[in-house]
Design a protein around this motif. Structure first.
Motif, PDB file in Angstrom:
ATOM      1  N   ILE A   6       1.034  -1.140   0.126  1.00 14.36           N
ATOM      2  CA  ILE A   6      -0.020   0.179   0.024  1.00 14.36           C
ATOM      3  C   ILE A   6       0.954   1.053  -0.034  1.00 14.36           C
ATOM      4  CG2 ILE A   6      -1.851   1.172   1.424  1.00 14.36           C
ATOM      5  CD1 ILE A   6      -2.912  -1.476   0.431  1.00 14.36           C
ATOM      6  N   ASP A   7       0.519   2.102  -0.854  1.00 17.65           N
ATOM      7  CA  ASP A   7       1.123   3.507  -0.826  1.00 17.65           C
ATOM      8  C   ASP A   7       0.726   4.312   0.665  1.00 17.65           C
ATOM      9  OD1 ASP A   7       1.899   6.389  -1.056  1.00 17.65           O
ATOM     10  OD2 ASP A   7       1.935   6.029  -3.284  1.00 17.65           O
ATOM     11  N   GLU A   8       1.415   4.359   1.509  1.00 19.30           N
ATOM     12  CA  GLU A   8       0.853   5.044   2.654  1.00 19.30           C
ATOM     13  C   GLU A   8       0.596   6.597   2.427  1.00 19.30           C
ATOM     14  OE1 GLU A   8       3.249   3.932   6.086  1.00 19.30           O
ATOM     15  OE2 GLU A   8       2.080   1.881   5.990  1.00 19.30           O
ATOM     16  N   ARG A   9       0.905   7.122   1.375  1.00 22.53           N
ATOM     17  CA  ARG A   9       0.680   8.618   1.105  1.00 22.53           C
ATOM     18  C   ARG A   9      -0.831   8.743   0.495  1.00 22.53           C
ATOM     19  NH1 ARG A   9       5.591  11.334  -1.931  1.00 22.53           N
ATOM     20  NH2 ARG A   9       6.220   9.432  -2.305  1.00 22.53           N
ATOM     21  N   THR A  10      -1.142   7.621  -0.127  1.00 20.99           N
ATOM     22  CA  THR A  10      -2.340   7.785  -0.923  1.00 20.99           C
ATOM     23  C   THR A  10      -3.317   6.710  -0.362  1.00 20.99           C
ATOM     24  OG1 THR A  10      -1.883   6.311  -2.691  1.00 20.99           O
ATOM     25  CG2 THR A  10      -1.181   8.581  -2.905  1.00 20.99           C
ATOM     26  N   GLY A  11      -2.857   5.590   0.099  1.00 21.72           N
ATOM     27  CA  GLY A  11      -3.788   4.548   0.522  1.00 21.72           C
ATOM     28  C   GLY A  11      -4.056   3.567  -0.403  1.00 21.72           C
ATOM     29  N   GLU A  12      -3.496   3.811  -1.586  1.00 22.00           N
ATOM     30  CA  GLU A  12      -3.967   3.018  -3.005  1.00 22.00           C
ATOM     31  C   GLU A  12      -2.879   1.602  -2.751  1.00 22.00           C
ATOM     32  OE1 GLU A  12      -6.283   3.545  -5.290  1.00 22.00           O
ATOM     33  OE2 GLU A  12      -6.747   5.215  -3.913  1.00 22.00           O
ATOM     34  N   VAL A  13      -3.623   0.743  -3.305  1.00 23.27           N
ATOM     35  CA  VAL A  13      -2.738  -0.463  -3.368  1.00 23.27           C
ATOM     36  C   VAL A  13      -1.673  -0.275  -4.427  1.00 23.27           C
ATOM     37  CG1 VAL A  13      -3.026  -2.968  -4.288  1.00 23.27           C
ATOM     38  CG2 VAL A  13      -4.613  -1.942  -2.747  1.00 23.27           C
ATOM     39  N   VAL A  14      -0.582  -0.822  -4.295  1.00 20.31           N
ATOM     40  CA  VAL A  14       0.476  -0.754  -5.569  1.00 20.31           C
ATOM     41  C   VAL A  14       0.896  -2.244  -5.859  1.00 20.31           C
ATOM     42  CG1 VAL A  14       2.918  -0.194  -5.601  1.00 20.31           C
ATOM     43  CG2 VAL A  14       1.506   1.198  -4.006  1.00 20.31           C
ATOM     44  N   GLU A  15       1.024  -1.984  -7.135  1.00 22.37           N
ATOM     45  CA  GLU A  15       1.193  -3.607  -8.206  1.00 22.37           C
ATOM     46  C   GLU A  15       2.783  -3.331  -8.432  1.00 22.37           C
ATOM     47  OE1 GLU A  15       0.956  -7.133  -9.779  1.00 22.37           O
ATOM     48  OE2 GLU A  15      -0.581  -5.955  -8.421  1.00 22.37           O
ATOM     49  N   PRO A  16       3.645  -3.816  -7.752  1.00 20.47           N
ATOM     50  CA  PRO A  16       4.967  -3.807  -7.879  1.00 20.47           C
ATOM     51  C   PRO A  16       5.243  -4.316  -9.553  1.00 20.47           C
ATOM     52  CG  PRO A  16       4.694  -5.138  -5.841  1.00 20.47           C
ATOM     53  CD  PRO A  16       3.482  -4.862  -6.611  1.00 20.47           C
ATOM     54  N   MET A  17       6.198  -3.763  -9.977  1.00 21.94           N
ATOM     55  CA  MET A  17       6.773  -4.102 -11.479  1.00 21.94           C
ATOM     56  C   MET A  17       8.149  -3.546 -11.427  1.00 21.94           C
ATOM     57  SD  MET A  17       5.391  -1.305 -13.878  1.00 21.94           S
ATOM     58  CE  MET A  17       6.637  -0.632 -14.842  1.00 21.94           C
TER      59      MET A  17
END
Length: 175
Positions: free
Chosen positions: A114-125
């Motif tokens: 999770i991006d702790e600034r936006t709260g959005e799920v992050v998909e690593p690449m």
């Protein structure tokens, strides 16, 4: 049966597996990234036998991924913390997590980045550090490096020949 050592192989994947290729090792590293540092906490989290945990912690310490630090004199007790080499394993864990979520988490993801600034799920690449461009199969290919032995050169050349054949076949079929 005695396990084969990959230490003498020039292949960086084989040498990496020599250090972390046993599943308990990767799970111990996962827990270390989650903040676990003490033997009893690793054992409780993993449900691993004490003798196996001792061997795995020693191997990870010997490989330079964990450092053993005394936190109690009487009785002597130690904690295990990630070294810079161990912290460099994080992208591998994130890639395994993303791959596992994508292909094996039929009930949904149990862990996410999770991006702790936006709260959005992050998909690593994976991206090229120089250009920032995503690594993809169409653009990027493995080549033998300057330290490659004949075995690696042969393996990579076979891969590159197959890749060239596949490209030629796909080009011919699209015309």
């Amino acid at each position: 049966m005695q396990r084969t050592s990959f230490d003498d192989m020039r292949c960086p994947i084989a040498r990496s597996l020599e250090r972390v290729g046993e599943w308990w090792s990767i799970l111990i590293l996962r827990d270390a990234f989650l903040g676990v540092t003490r033997f009893d906490d690793f054992q409780s989290s993993l449900g691993i036998a004490p003798n196996m945990l001792t061997r795995r912690l020693r191997a990870l310490t010997d490989a330079g991924l964990l450092e053993r630090l005394r936190y109690s004199e009487k009785p002597p007790r130690y904690e295990y913390v990630l070294t810079p080499r161990g912290r460099d394993f994080r992208p591998v864990l994130l890639a395994l997590m993303a791959w596992g979520n994508r292909h094996f988490a039929t009930e949904g993801p149990a862990m996410q980045l999770i991006d702790e600034r936006t709260g959005e799920v992050v998909e690593p690449m994976m991206v090229d550090a120089k250009t920032g461009e995503p690594i993809d199969r169409a653009r990027h290919a493995m080549h033998a490096g300057p330290a490659a032995d004949e075995r690696i050169r042969s393996r990579v050349n076979t891969y590159r020949q197959r890749r060239a054949q596949q490209r030629a076949t796909s080009t011919n079929s699209s015309q």
